[in-house]
Design a protein around this motif. Structure first.
Motif: not given
Length: 123
Positions: A69-90
């Motif tokens: 997750y690239y945090n392009y809009e800067g919502e989360l703290p800067a200078n960190a690497t983030y990863y995204e995951y779905d909450v609900y399995p299917r």
């Protein structure tokens, strides 16, 4: 004529460096936060995969790891690497919904977005 001279510059489309429009909350108290915490535990037990793709889940289901997750809009703290995951399995390959968790693997900090990145709640 004067009005044309006094007019300001044209509005430019937002860029990735503009302030974010998303709301960011320091805690998570909405109804699906418990589900997000459960999903975080499930992803943690799988080592938080960093590549995009379907991952086997309990009950014969799958869940989707979205990759970085690239945090392009800067919502989360800067200078960190983030990863995204779905909450609900299917079922593997099924359509994805809007519920995500975003994890900073270095610190363990996790945010829940119930609406595909319009809001972020710290878990």
């Amino acid at each position: 004529m004067v009005a044309a001279v006094l007019a300001g510059p044209a509005v430019i489309a937002p860029t990735h460096t503009d302030a974010a429009e998303a709301a960011v909350y320091s805690s998570c108290t909405i109804s699906r936060c418990a589900d997000a915490r459960t999903a975080r535990s499930g992803w943690a037990s799988r080592g938080f995969p960093t590549t995009r793709g379907w991952v086997s889940w309990s009950g014969g289901l799958c869940n989707f790891a979205g990759g970085q997750y690239y945090n392009y809009e800067g919502e989360l703290p800067a200078n960190a690497t983030y990863y995204e995951y779905d909450v609900y399995p299917r079922s593997c390959g099924a359509s994805r919904d809007a519920y995500r968790i975003i994890v900073n693997k270095s610190t363990g900090a996790t945010w829940f977005s119930p609406n595909h990145y319009s809001d972020f709640y710290r878990l």
